[in-house]
Design a protein around this motif. Structure first.
Motif, PDB file in Angstrom:
ATOM      1  N   UNK A 208      64.866 -45.348  30.549  1.00 55.04           N
ATOM      2  CA  UNK A 208      66.280 -45.318  30.182  1.00 55.04           C
ATOM      3  C   UNK A 208      66.500 -45.313  28.674  1.00 55.04           C
ATOM      4  N   UNK A 209      65.430 -45.596  27.893  1.00 59.60           N
ATOM      5  CA  UNK A 209      65.590 -45.654  26.447  1.00 59.60           C
ATOM      6  C   UNK A 209      64.814 -44.578  25.701  1.00 59.60           C
ATOM      7  N   UNK A 210      64.110 -43.735  26.415  1.00 60.78           N
ATOM      8  CA  UNK A 210      63.307 -42.711  25.744  1.00 60.78           C
ATOM      9  C   UNK A 210      64.187 -41.816  24.884  1.00 60.78           C
ATOM     10  N   UNK A 211      63.815 -41.687  23.613  1.00 61.07           N
ATOM     11  CA  UNK A 211      64.570 -40.856  22.678  1.00 61.07           C
ATOM     12  C   UNK A 211      65.744 -41.553  22.027  1.00 61.07           C
ATOM     13  N   UNK A 212      66.058 -42.774  22.458  1.00 62.55           N
ATOM     14  CA  UNK A 212      67.216 -43.489  21.919  1.00 62.55           C
ATOM     15  C   UNK A 212      66.852 -44.432  20.776  1.00 62.55           C
ATOM     16  N   UNK A 213      65.610 -44.919  20.780  1.00 62.21           N
ATOM     17  CA  UNK A 213      65.169 -45.882  19.778  1.00 62.21           C
ATOM     18  C   UNK A 213      63.940 -45.365  19.042  1.00 62.21           C
ATOM     19  N   UNK A 214      63.666 -46.002  17.904  1.00 61.54           N
ATOM     20  CA  UNK A 214      62.427 -45.710  17.182  1.00 61.54           C
ATOM     21  C   UNK A 214      61.944 -46.975  16.484  1.00 61.54           C
ATOM     22  N   UNK A 215      60.633 -47.073  16.316  1.00 58.54           N
ATOM     23  CA  UNK A 215      60.062 -48.145  15.514  1.00 58.54           C
ATOM     24  C   UNK A 215      60.054 -47.705  14.062  1.00 58.54           C
ATOM     25  N   UNK A 216      60.426 -48.615  13.164  1.00 58.89           N
ATOM     26  CA  UNK A 216      60.452 -48.281  11.740  1.00 58.89           C
ATOM     27  C   UNK A 216      59.025 -48.076  11.215  1.00 58.89           C
ATOM     28  N   UNK A 217      58.069 -48.798  11.796  1.00 63.06           N
ATOM     29  CA  UNK A 217      56.676 -48.610  11.405  1.00 63.06           C
ATOM     30  C   UNK A 217      56.211 -49.544  10.308  1.00 63.06           C
ATOM     31  N   UNK A 218      56.799 -50.734  10.243  1.00 59.04           N
ATOM     32  CA  UNK A 218      56.415 -51.715   9.223  1.00 59.04           C
ATOM     33  C   UNK A 218      55.396 -52.698   9.795  1.00 59.04           C
ATOM     34  N   UNK A 219      54.604 -53.258   8.932  1.00 59.74           N
ATOM     35  CA  UNK A 219      53.706 -54.345   9.316  1.00 59.74           C
ATOM     36  C   UNK A 219      54.130 -55.574   8.510  1.00 59.74           C
ATOM     37  N   UNK A 220      55.200 -56.195   8.996  1.00 58.05           N
ATOM     38  CA  UNK A 220      55.808 -57.294   8.255  1.00 58.05           C
ATOM     39  C   UNK A 220      55.024 -58.598   8.370  1.00 58.05           C
ATOM     40  N   UNK A 221      54.152 -58.675   9.347  1.00 52.99           N
ATOM     41  CA  UNK A 221      53.331 -59.879   9.518  1.00 52.99           C
ATOM     42  C   UNK A 221      52.187 -59.556  10.451  1.00 52.99           C
ATOM     43  N   UNK A 222      51.213 -60.452  10.487  1.00 56.40           N
ATOM     44  CA  UNK A 222      50.139 -60.375  11.473  1.00 56.40           C
ATOM     45  C   UNK A 222      50.429 -61.385  12.569  1.00 56.40           C
TER      46      UNK A 222
END
Length: 278
Positions: A208-222
């Motif tokens: 239901x969410x395919x194409x609606x969201x994206x990950x920004x691609x940050x590595x803000x923490x481990x």
């Protein structure tokens, strides 16, 4: 007559002993596959790809596969595992109360939590990231969230990282489940959801969410996912660590990653047990 009385008394004692055994619940010790004892494992119910309760009542996700594998190594068949929902804010208390024998619920190892519980693992290295709407162009860094509406879950390390370090001026809304955040993101009520990339990838991959969201691609923490155990139960920690080592060595870990995340998630290699990446 005396012999008959003694025999009856012995039979009564035996009956009571058998009844007590039958009513006993799993305590995390070895019970044997045929023993019928239960083990209770805390998981998440609302994290696709991690821990999800399906409409038919079954459970799926990487954490579920890890928990099932570990429980089997401890002597429990899958049918004898009772999965119990453990929201982020209640994980420590669930272990202290004895509600669960161990917790596999995207449970990041950190110093504060280690004061209250013990951890086996880690068994997965994830990173904090942001999930935004697909047409979002103004959020490229964590600091871009200052002044924006951000959603996360009460008790999560991601919420605290944002509030204390990354975007202290963000309008942080903390709710009970990540599903509430996803609903808010879809409706436009919030601008971003923050948590681990593994969790975000699971939501973004839902039909239901395919194409609606994206990950920004940050590595803000481990985020080193560990298996939570009641404080002081070093024997259980050792047993679980051995099970995790076997899961990695026999490639069951790789299969679980592929089955639950597929190609949408660029996972880190299996971490070395006991090695927490700072």
């Amino acid at each position: 007559m005396k012999l008959r009385k003694v025999t009856a008394a012995s039979a009564t004692v035996l009956t009571l002993a058998l009844a007590a055994t039958a009513c006993g619940s799993g305590d995390g010790g070895d019970s044997g596959n045929g023993g019928g004892k239960k083990i209770t494992v805390g998981i998440k119910y609302d994290q696709p790809g991690i821990g999800l309760k399906e409409p038919d009542g079954s459970f799926s996700g990487f954490d579920v596969d890890v928990a099932t594998y570990v429980a089997k190594q401890l002597g429990y068949d899958a049918k004898n595992i009772e999965f119990k929902e453990t929201p982020s804010a209640d994980r420590e208390n669930a272990l202290k109360r004895g509600d669960v024998d161990f917790i596999v619920a995207s449970y990041s190892i950190n110093d504060e939590r280690k004061k209250q519980v013990d951890f086996a693992g880690p068994y997965l290295l994830a990173h904090q990231d942001l999930l935004v709407r697909a047409d979002e162009k103004g959020i490229k860094e964590g600091t871009d969230l200052n002044g924006k509406k951000l959603c996360s879950v009460t008790g999560s390390t991601s919420a605290q990282n944002m509030k204390n370090e990354i975007a202290p001026k963000a309008n942080l809304q903390q709710v009970g489940t990540y599903s509430e955040c996803v609903d808010g993101l879809a409706s436009g009520a919030v601008d971003a959801l923050t948590t681990d990339d593994s969790i975000l990838a699971g939501y973004a991959a839902q039909d239901q969410y395919k194409g609606k969201f994206k990950l920004v691609g940050l590595k803000l923490s481990n985020e080193n996912y560990g298996i939570g155990v009641k404080k002081g139960d070093t024997e259980m920690v050792d047993k679980i660590n051995k099970a995790l080592e076997k899961m990695v060595s026999d490639k069951s870990w790789d299969k679980a990653v592929q089955d639950n995340f597929g190609s949408s998630y660029k996972n880190e290699p299996a971490p070395k047990i006991g090695n927490v990446v700072k």
